[in-house]
Design a protein around this motif. Structure first.
Motif, mmCIF file in Angstrom:
data_model
loop_
_atom_site.group_PDB
_atom_site.id
_atom_site.type_symbol
_atom_site.label_atom_id
_atom_site.label_comp_id
_atom_site.label_asym_id
_atom_site.label_seq_id
_atom_site.Cartn_x
_atom_site.Cartn_y
_atom_site.Cartn_z
ATOM 1 N N LEU A 1 0.818 -1.209 0.000
ATOM 2 C CA LEU A 1 0.000 0.000 0.000
ATOM 3 C C LEU A 1 0.854 1.263 0.000
ATOM 4 O O LEU A 1 0.515 2.256 -0.637
ATOM 5 C CB LEU A 1 -0.922 0.020 1.220
ATOM 6 C CG LEU A 1 -2.158 -0.864 1.178
ATOM 7 C CD1 LEU A 1 -2.868 -0.827 2.517
ATOM 8 C CD2 LEU A 1 -3.091 -0.418 0.082
ATOM 9 N N PHE A 2 1.972 1.206 0.737
ATOM 10 C CA PHE A 2 2.833 2.381 0.868
ATOM 11 C C PHE A 2 3.945 2.433 -0.178
ATOM 12 O O PHE A 2 4.869 3.226 -0.047
ATOM 13 C CB PHE A 2 3.434 2.439 2.275
ATOM 14 C CG PHE A 2 2.449 2.882 3.304
ATOM 15 C CD1 PHE A 2 1.972 4.172 3.327
ATOM 16 C CD2 PHE A 2 1.990 1.988 4.252
ATOM 17 C CE1 PHE A 2 1.058 4.578 4.271
ATOM 18 C CE2 PHE A 2 1.071 2.376 5.206
ATOM 19 C CZ PHE A 2 0.601 3.676 5.215
ATOM 20 N N LYS A 3 3.848 1.605 -1.192
ATOM 21 C CA LYS A 3 4.876 1.588 -2.234
ATOM 22 C C LYS A 3 5.072 2.960 -2.905
ATOM 23 O O LYS A 3 6.204 3.351 -3.164
ATOM 24 C CB LYS A 3 4.553 0.527 -3.278
ATOM 25 C CG LYS A 3 5.723 0.078 -4.064
ATOM 26 C CD LYS A 3 5.384 -1.168 -4.862
ATOM 27 C CE LYS A 3 6.703 -1.815 -5.224
ATOM 28 N NZ LYS A 3 6.543 -3.145 -5.708
ATOM 29 N N ALA B 1 -4.850 10.088 -0.276
ATOM 30 C CA ALA B 1 -3.801 10.578 -1.177
ATOM 31 C C ALA B 1 -3.085 9.437 -1.900
ATOM 32 O O ALA B 1 -2.715 9.575 -3.071
ATOM 33 C CB ALA B 1 -2.793 11.423 -0.396
ATOM 34 N N ILE B 2 -2.896 8.318 -1.221
ATOM 35 C CA ILE B 2 -2.203 7.177 -1.839
ATOM 36 C C ILE B 2 -2.985 6.654 -3.037
ATOM 37 O O ILE B 2 -2.397 6.191 -4.013
ATOM 38 C CB ILE B 2 -1.948 6.074 -0.789
ATOM 39 C CG1 ILE B 2 -0.769 6.487 0.073
ATOM 40 C CG2 ILE B 2 -1.688 4.727 -1.433
ATOM 41 C CD1 ILE B 2 -0.453 5.540 1.189
ATOM 42 N N ASN B 3 -4.314 6.757 -2.988
ATOM 43 C CA ASN B 3 -5.113 6.322 -4.126
ATOM 44 C C ASN B 3 -4.833 7.164 -5.362
ATOM 45 O O ASN B 3 -4.954 6.682 -6.482
ATOM 46 C CB ASN B 3 -6.606 6.361 -3.800
ATOM 47 C CG ASN B 3 -7.058 5.113 -3.103
ATOM 48 O OD1 ASN B 3 -7.084 4.057 -3.709
ATOM 49 N ND2 ASN B 3 -7.371 5.233 -1.824
ATOM 50 N N MET C 1 -5.186 3.443 -8.475
ATOM 51 C CA MET C 1 -6.495 3.841 -7.958
ATOM 52 C C MET C 1 -7.321 2.604 -7.612
ATOM 53 O O MET C 1 -7.529 1.734 -8.456
ATOM 54 C CB MET C 1 -7.240 4.685 -8.989
ATOM 55 C CG MET C 1 -8.648 5.059 -8.595
ATOM 56 S SD MET C 1 -8.760 6.129 -7.156
ATOM 57 C CE MET C 1 -8.324 7.686 -7.851
ATOM 58 N N ASN C 2 -7.740 2.529 -6.354
ATOM 59 C CA ASN C 2 -8.633 1.470 -5.900
ATOM 60 C C ASN C 2 -9.882 2.158 -5.363
ATOM 61 O O ASN C 2 -9.871 2.727 -4.272
ATOM 62 C CB ASN C 2 -7.958 0.621 -4.822
ATOM 63 C CG ASN C 2 -8.783 -0.580 -4.436
ATOM 64 O OD1 ASN C 2 -10.002 -0.576 -4.543
ATOM 65 N ND2 ASN C 2 -8.101 -1.618 -3.983
ATOM 66 N N THR C 3 -10.949 2.108 -6.129
ATOM 67 C CA THR C 3 -12.164 2.857 -5.808
ATOM 68 C C THR C 3 -12.759 2.431 -4.472
ATOM 69 O O THR C 3 -13.210 3.283 -3.696
ATOM 70 C CB THR C 3 -13.208 2.678 -6.924
ATOM 71 O OG1 THR C 3 -12.590 2.957 -8.173
ATOM 72 C CG2 THR C 3 -14.373 3.616 -6.741
ATOM 73 N N ASN C 4 -12.758 1.141 -4.188
ATOM 74 C CA ASN C 4 -13.331 0.669 -2.917
ATOM 75 C C ASN C 4 -12.562 1.229 -1.727
ATOM 76 O O ASN C 4 -13.161 1.676 -0.742
ATOM 77 C CB ASN C 4 -13.343 -0.858 -2.863
ATOM 78 C CG ASN C 4 -14.322 -1.449 -3.842
ATOM 79 O OD1 ASN C 4 -15.290 -0.796 -4.226
ATOM 80 N ND2 ASN C 4 -14.075 -2.682 -4.250
ATOM 81 N N ASN C 5 -11.229 1.196 -1.791
ATOM 82 C CA ASN C 5 -10.417 1.746 -0.699
ATOM 83 C C ASN C 5 -10.607 3.250 -0.578
ATOM 84 O O ASN C 5 -10.618 3.790 0.531
ATOM 85 C CB ASN C 5 -8.945 1.415 -0.901
ATOM 86 C CG ASN C 5 -8.638 -0.031 -0.632
ATOM 87 O OD1 ASN C 5 -9.443 -0.753 -0.069
ATOM 88 N ND2 ASN C 5 -7.463 -0.465 -1.057
ATOM 89 N N LEU C 6 -10.737 3.938 -1.713
ATOM 90 C CA LEU C 6 -10.936 5.385 -1.692
ATOM 91 C C LEU C 6 -12.258 5.740 -1.016
ATOM 92 O O LEU C 6 -12.300 6.610 -0.139
ATOM 93 C CB LEU C 6 -10.885 5.945 -3.113
ATOM 94 C CG LEU C 6 -11.129 7.441 -3.258
ATOM 95 C CD1 LEU C 6 -10.021 8.224 -2.555
ATOM 96 C CD2 LEU C 6 -11.210 7.827 -4.715
ATOM 97 N N ILE C 7 -13.324 5.062 -1.398
ATOM 98 C CA ILE C 7 -14.639 5.336 -0.798
ATOM 99 C C ILE C 7 -14.629 5.012 0.689
ATOM 100 O O ILE C 7 -15.132 5.787 1.510
ATOM 101 C CB ILE C 7 -15.741 4.555 -1.541
ATOM 102 C CG1 ILE C 7 -15.916 5.120 -2.953
ATOM 103 C CG2 ILE C 7 -17.060 4.596 -0.779
ATOM 104 C CD1 ILE C 7 -16.799 4.297 -3.852
ATOM 105 N N LEU C 8 -14.030 3.892 1.044
ATOM 106 C CA LEU C 8 -13.943 3.501 2.455
ATOM 107 C C LEU C 8 -13.157 4.537 3.266
ATOM 108 O O LEU C 8 -13.588 4.938 4.354
ATOM 109 C CB LEU C 8 -13.282 2.127 2.577
ATOM 110 C CG LEU C 8 -13.226 1.522 3.965
ATOM 111 C CD1 LEU C 8 -14.627 1.276 4.504
ATOM 112 C CD2 LEU C 8 -12.442 0.229 3.927
ATOM 113 N N ALA C 9 -12.033 5.003 2.732
ATOM 114 C CA ALA C 9 -11.227 6.003 3.435
ATOM 115 C C ALA C 9 -11.985 7.326 3.578
ATOM 116 O O ALA C 9 -11.923 7.969 4.627
ATOM 117 C CB ALA C 9 -9.903 6.223 2.699
ATOM 118 N N ILE C 10 -12.717 7.722 2.554
ATOM 119 C CA ILE C 10 -13.484 8.968 2.623
ATOM 120 C C ILE C 10 -14.604 8.851 3.658
ATOM 121 O O ILE C 10 -14.818 9.779 4.461
ATOM 122 C CB ILE C 10 -14.037 9.347 1.232
ATOM 123 C CG1 ILE C 10 -12.882 9.781 0.317
ATOM 124 C CG2 ILE C 10 -15.071 10.453 1.335
ATOM 125 C CD1 ILE C 10 -13.276 9.976 -1.126
#
Length: 140
Positions: free
Chosen positions: A47-49, A97-99, A104-113
Motif C-alpha cells: 500500500l505504501f509503495k 492521497a495514496i489512491n 487507484m482502488n475505488t473501494n479503498n478510496l470510498i472507504l477512506a473517505i
C-alpha cells in the motif's frame, strides 16, 4: 477549553444510541484494520509503495498499525475520543492521497473517505454520554 466544554454539553444533550453504536463500530473497524496491518505487513508495504522512497516512509508504516489498533480500542470505549481521532486524521488523509499517487482502488478510496467523514463528525461530537469519558467526568 471553553469550546470543548460547549461541544461536550451540546453532545451530551443530543446523545442517541445509534451515534454511540456508530462510534463503537468505527472503533471496532479501526481495531480490525490495525490487526490486519500487523498480521500482513507485506500488504501494508504494498500500500505504501508510492511513498516508500520519501523521507519518513518507514516511520509512517510503523505509525499506522499501532495507531489503528490502539485508537480503535479507545474510540470503541469512548476514551480520549477527540485526541484519538486527531491521531487518525493524517492516516486517513494519507489513505486518500495514496489512491491518487499510486494505483487507484475505488473501494479503498470510498472507504477512506467515509471513515474520514465519520472521524470528522466524532472530532466535533466527542464520545457522547455512553462512554468512558462521560463516566470518568461524572466520577468527580
Amino acid at each position: 477549553m471553553g469550546t470543548i466544554k460547549t461541544l461536550n454539553k451540546w453532545a451530551n444533550a443530543h446523545t442517541y444510541l445509534p451515534l454511540d453504536l456508530l462510534r463503537i463500530a468505527l472503533g471496532v473497524f479501526l481495531f480490525i484494520k490495525g490487526i490486519s496491518f500487523m498480521s500482513d505487513s507485506a500488504m501494508l508495504m504494498e500500500l505504501f509503495k508510492p511513498i516508500q522512497n520519501l523521507a519518513g516512509g518507514m516511520m509512517v508504516i510503523h505509525y499506522v498499525a499501532p495507531a489503528h489498533f490502539i485508537g480503535g480500542i479507545l474510540i470503541a470505549f469512548g476514551l480520549l475520543t477527540r485526541w484519538v481521532v486527531i491521531a487518525q486524521l493524517p492516516i486517513l488523509i494519507g489513505a486518500i492521497a495514496i489512491n491518487f499517487a499510486g494505483e487507484m482502488n475505488t473501494n479503498n478510496l470510498i472507504l477512506a473517505i467515509v471513515i474520514l467523514l465519520v472521524c470528522g463528525f466524532f472530532l466535533f461530537y466527542g464520545s457522547g454520554k455512553n462512554s468512558l469519558d462521560y463516566y470518568f467526568k461524572m466520577q468527580k
